[in-house]
Design a protein around this motif. Structure first.
Motif, PDB file in Angstrom:
ATOM      1  N   GLY A  63       0.827  -1.195   0.000  1.00  0.00           N
ATOM      2  CA  GLY A  63       0.000   0.000   0.000  1.00  0.00           C
ATOM      3  C   GLY A  63       0.858   1.240   0.000  1.00  0.00           C
ATOM      4  O   GLY A  63       2.090   1.166  -0.030  1.00  0.00           O
ATOM      5  N   ARG A  64       0.201   2.387   0.025  1.00  0.00           N
ATOM      6  CA  ARG A  64       0.904   3.663  -0.027  1.00  0.00           C
ATOM      7  C   ARG A  64       0.599   4.471   1.223  1.00  0.00           C
ATOM      8  O   ARG A  64      -0.558   4.580   1.643  1.00  0.00           O
ATOM      9  N   VAL A  65       1.633   4.994   1.841  1.00  0.00           N
ATOM     10  CA  VAL A  65       1.475   5.930   2.949  1.00  0.00           C
ATOM     11  C   VAL A  65       2.344   7.148   2.665  1.00  0.00           C
ATOM     12  O   VAL A  65       3.223   7.115   1.807  1.00  0.00           O
ATOM     13  N   GLY A  66       2.082   8.228   3.394  1.00  0.00           N
ATOM     14  CA  GLY A  66       2.792   9.460   3.133  1.00  0.00           C
ATOM     15  C   GLY A  66       4.090   9.572   3.900  1.00  0.00           C
ATOM     16  O   GLY A  66       4.332   8.868   4.879  1.00  0.00           O
ATOM     17  N   TRP A  89       6.242   5.077  -0.287  1.00  0.00           N
ATOM     18  CA  TRP A  89       6.146   6.331   0.448  1.00  0.00           C
ATOM     19  C   TRP A  89       6.030   7.472  -0.545  1.00  0.00           C
ATOM     20  O   TRP A  89       6.976   7.780  -1.269  1.00  0.00           O
ATOM     21  N   ARG A  90       4.862   8.102  -0.593  1.00  0.00           N
ATOM     22  CA  ARG A  90       4.655   9.190  -1.536  1.00  0.00           C
ATOM     23  C   ARG A  90       3.732  10.227  -0.928  1.00  0.00           C
ATOM     24  O   ARG A  90       2.668   9.885  -0.409  1.00  0.00           O
ATOM     25  N   GLY A  91       4.105  11.486  -1.014  1.00  0.00           N
ATOM     26  CA  GLY A  91       3.215  12.579  -0.651  1.00  0.00           C
ATOM     27  C   GLY A  91       2.745  12.517   0.780  1.00  0.00           C
ATOM     28  O   GLY A  91       3.489  12.200   1.703  1.00  0.00           O
ATOM     29  N   GLY A  92       1.456  12.827   0.980  1.00  0.00           N
ATOM     30  CA  GLY A  92       0.862  12.838   2.310  1.00  0.00           C
ATOM     31  C   GLY A  92      -0.074  11.663   2.502  1.00  0.00           C
ATOM     32  O   GLY A  92      -0.600  11.093   1.547  1.00  0.00           O
ATOM     33  N   ARG A 137       2.122   3.743 -10.243  1.00  0.00           N
ATOM     34  CA  ARG A 137       2.940   2.730 -10.899  1.00  0.00           C
ATOM     35  C   ARG A 137       3.861   2.041  -9.910  1.00  0.00           C
ATOM     36  O   ARG A 137       4.114   0.839 -10.024  1.00  0.00           O
ATOM     37  N   ASP A 138       4.359   2.775  -8.902  1.00  0.00           N
ATOM     38  CA  ASP A 138       5.216   2.162  -7.898  1.00  0.00           C
ATOM     39  C   ASP A 138       4.459   1.089  -7.127  1.00  0.00           C
ATOM     40  O   ASP A 138       4.982   0.014  -6.852  1.00  0.00           O
ATOM     41  N   GLU A 139       3.222   1.388  -6.787  1.00  0.00           N
ATOM     42  CA  GLU A 139       2.403   0.433  -6.034  1.00  0.00           C
ATOM     43  C   GLU A 139       2.148  -0.826  -6.845  1.00  0.00           C
ATOM     44  O   GLU A 139       2.206  -1.947  -6.325  1.00  0.00           O
ATOM     45  N   LEU A 140       1.856  -0.685  -8.129  1.00  0.00           N
ATOM     46  CA  LEU A 140       1.652  -1.843  -8.986  1.00  0.00           C
ATOM     47  C   LEU A 140       2.938  -2.641  -9.127  1.00  0.00           C
ATOM     48  O   LEU A 140       2.928  -3.877  -9.068  1.00  0.00           O
ATOM     49  N   GLU A 141       4.057  -1.952  -9.296  1.00  0.00           N
ATOM     50  CA  GLU A 141       5.338  -2.640  -9.441  1.00  0.00           C
ATOM     51  C   GLU A 141       5.662  -3.462  -8.202  1.00  0.00           C
ATOM     52  O   GLU A 141       6.072  -4.624  -8.298  1.00  0.00           O
ATOM     53  N   VAL A 142       5.445  -2.875  -7.019  1.00  0.00           N
ATOM     54  CA  VAL A 142       5.709  -3.608  -5.779  1.00  0.00           C
ATOM     55  C   VAL A 142       4.751  -4.783  -5.643  1.00  0.00           C
ATOM     56  O   VAL A 142       5.143  -5.882  -5.223  1.00  0.00           O
ATOM     57  N   SER A 143       3.489  -4.588  -6.009  1.00  0.00           N
ATOM     58  CA  SER A 143       2.513  -5.676  -5.931  1.00  0.00           C
ATOM     59  C   SER A 143       2.904  -6.841  -6.827  1.00  0.00           C
ATOM     60  O   SER A 143       2.801  -8.012  -6.437  1.00  0.00           O
ATOM     61  N   LEU A 144       3.364  -6.540  -8.040  1.00  0.00           N
ATOM     62  CA  LEU A 144       3.771  -7.603  -8.958  1.00  0.00           C
ATOM     63  C   LEU A 144       5.015  -8.323  -8.439  1.00  0.00           C
ATOM     64  O   LEU A 144       5.140  -9.552  -8.593  1.00  0.00           O
ATOM     65  N   GLU A 145       5.931  -7.584  -7.814  1.00  0.00           N
ATOM     66  CA  GLU A 145       7.108  -8.223  -7.216  1.00  0.00           C
ATOM     67  C   GLU A 145       6.702  -9.192  -6.115  1.00  0.00           C
ATOM     68  O   GLU A 145       7.232 -10.315  -6.017  1.00  0.00           O
ATOM     69  N   GLN A 146       5.759  -8.779  -5.281  1.00  0.00           N
ATOM     70  CA  GLN A 146       5.302  -9.651  -4.199  1.00  0.00           C
ATOM     71  C   GLN A 146       4.476 -10.825  -4.741  1.00  0.00           C
ATOM     72  O   GLN A 146       4.545 -11.935  -4.215  1.00  0.00           O
ATOM     73  N   LEU A 147       3.732 -10.585  -5.798  1.00  0.00           N
ATOM     74  CA  LEU A 147       2.953 -11.663  -6.408  1.00  0.00           C
ATOM     75  C   LEU A 147       3.858 -12.754  -6.948  1.00  0.00           C
ATOM     76  O   LEU A 147       3.506 -13.944  -6.934  1.00  0.00           O
ATOM     77  N   ARG A 165      -6.216   1.197  -8.892  1.00  0.00           N
ATOM     78  CA  ARG A 165      -4.842   1.677  -8.987  1.00  0.00           C
ATOM     79  C   ARG A 165      -3.921   0.688  -9.685  1.00  0.00           C
ATOM     80  O   ARG A 165      -2.984   1.083 -10.373  1.00  0.00           O
ATOM     81  N   CYS A 166      -4.141  -0.590  -9.460  1.00  0.00           N
ATOM     82  CA  CYS A 166      -3.198  -1.616  -9.915  1.00  0.00           C
ATOM     83  C   CYS A 166      -3.820  -2.441 -11.031  1.00  0.00           C
ATOM     84  O   CYS A 166      -4.032  -3.653 -10.896  1.00  0.00           O
ATOM     85  N   ARG A 167      -4.142  -1.785 -12.117  1.00  0.00           N
ATOM     86  CA  ARG A 167      -4.732  -2.486 -13.269  1.00  0.00           C
ATOM     87  C   ARG A 167      -3.741  -3.513 -13.813  1.00  0.00           C
ATOM     88  O   ARG A 167      -2.571  -3.201 -14.015  1.00  0.00           O
ATOM     89  N   GLY A 168      -4.223  -4.708 -14.031  1.00  0.00           N
ATOM     90  CA  GLY A 168      -3.383  -5.799 -14.513  1.00  0.00           C
ATOM     91  C   GLY A 168      -2.974  -6.758 -13.418  1.00  0.00           C
ATOM     92  O   GLY A 168      -2.518  -7.875 -13.714  1.00  0.00           O
ATOM     93  N   LEU A 169      -3.128  -6.374 -12.149  1.00  0.00           N
ATOM     94  CA  LEU A 169      -2.720  -7.250 -11.043  1.00  0.00           C
ATOM     95  C   LEU A 169      -3.622  -8.469 -10.944  1.00  0.00           C
ATOM     96  O   LEU A 169      -3.143  -9.588 -10.698  1.00  0.00           O
ATOM     97  N   VAL A 170      -4.916  -8.299 -11.138  1.00  0.00           N
ATOM     98  CA  VAL A 170      -5.841  -9.427 -11.082  1.00  0.00           C
ATOM     99  C   VAL A 170      -5.525 -10.427 -12.194  1.00  0.00           C
ATOM    100  O   VAL A 170      -5.506 -11.648 -11.979  1.00  0.00           O
ATOM    101  N   GLN A 171      -5.278  -9.924 -13.398  1.00  0.00           N
ATOM    102  CA  GLN A 171      -4.933 -10.809 -14.509  1.00  0.00           C
ATOM    103  C   GLN A 171      -3.648 -11.574 -14.214  1.00  0.00           C
ATOM    104  O   GLN A 171      -3.550 -12.781 -14.487  1.00  0.00           O
TER     105      GLN A 171
END
Length: 297
Positions: A63-66, A89-92, A137-147, A165-171
């Motif tokens: 997930g994403r936190v600030g 870690w992005r933004g607030g 994109r960072d969140e999707l990239e990390v999700s795919l790495e963990q998958l 946010r993570c289009r393509g993760l389900v596929q």
């Protein structure tokens, strides 16, 4: 042999509960403020980790936190046994304000922090309110790495925000023979093609009504309707959790405020526990009973 794993992708936020009382006709005065961990992803991951007493670090939360104090508090609250985190870690850190008056129904107001954490935008209140999908994109990239660490039969659990946010993760999970559980809010837009790949979607009673009127439906639907019961296909438990139709009087119970927190938390606990049970190979009736029990307040 590697242990069965649950990968959770979803919202992590701070929930600030403002207990309200009437000071004059048409006016409200905040008399108490409480800060706590919130977000469907965070709460489902904690429930999954609590259910997985058989293995350390069997649950991973993406997930994403600030980069702000609220984000650091989220990370501290997620430092639990059997739960590992892969956070960007992005933004607030996004915030959910729960306005909990003593004389009426709770209200929800989302506050989305900008990328520089220097300002905030109030999104909306009421049904369907939530943070907008952002460039993640960072969140999707990390999700795919963990998958990639998952094996066939493991479980991917997403909330509605991560689904957008993570289009393509389900596929990718479907291609890897990983089971997909969706903690669904039908007020968010969904990709109908991805929904066809979801093994089971979890909704509350209002969500079940929305899906009944929609042009699409998941292959399997679990409904948590508070004291009206919980059901999943042919399985049913009467009166599990908080009454989502009646509980609109504010107040607190077990550290969660009114309808706005208590029932939705129960839905997320149900989804997380169900995902954990399915990952271990538990039969559906036993997995359902375990999740229904875990969702009780």
């Amino acid at each position: 042999m590697a242990e069965a794993r649950v990968l959770v992708a979803g919202a992590i936020l701070r929930r600030r509960v403002l207990t309200m009382t009437s000071s004059a006709p048409g006016c409200r005065l905040a008399v108490e403020s409480r800060d706590e961990l919130g977000g469907a992803g965070a709460l489902a991951a904690l429930a999954a980790a609590e259910a997985r007493t058989d293995a350390p670090n069997a649950v991973t939360l993406v997930g994403r936190v600030g980069e702000d104090p609220a984000g650091h508090r989220c990370r501290a609250d997620l430092d639990r046994p059997r739960l590992e985190t892969a956070l960007t870690w992005r933004g607030g850190t996004d915030e959910l304000l729960v306005l909990d008056p003593s004389d009426g129904a709770s209200e929800l107001v989302w506050v989305q922090r900008d990328e520089g954490a220097h300002g905030a935008e109030v999104i909306s209140g009421g049904a369907g309110a939530g943070p907008r999908p952002t460039d993640s994109r960072d969140e999707l990239e990390v999700s795919l790495e963990q998958l990639a660490r998952c094996r066939p039969g493991d479980v991917l659990l997403l909330d509605a925000l991560a689904l957008g946010r993570c289009r393509g993760l389900v596929q990718a999970a479907y291609d890897a023979d990983v089971q997909v559980v969706l903690d669904l809010d039908p007020s968010f837009s969904v990709n109908h093609e991805e929904m066809a790949l979801v093994d089971v979607a979890v909704v509350d009673g209002a969500g079940a009504i929305a899906i009944a009127d929609a042009a699409w439906a998941p292959r399997s639907l679990a409904v948590h309707a508070g004291s009206l019961g919980v059901w999943w296909d042919e399985f049913r438990v009467e009166g599990a959790g908080v009454d989502e139709a009646r509980d609109a009087e504010g107040g607190t119970e077990n550290g969660v405020a009114g309808r706005a927190g208590r029932h939705h938390d129960a839905v997320h606990r149900f989804a997380g526990t169900l995902a954990a049970a399915l990952a271990t190979g538990m039969d559906r009736p036993e997995a359902f009973d375990l999740a229904a029990q875990a969702s009780r307040p």
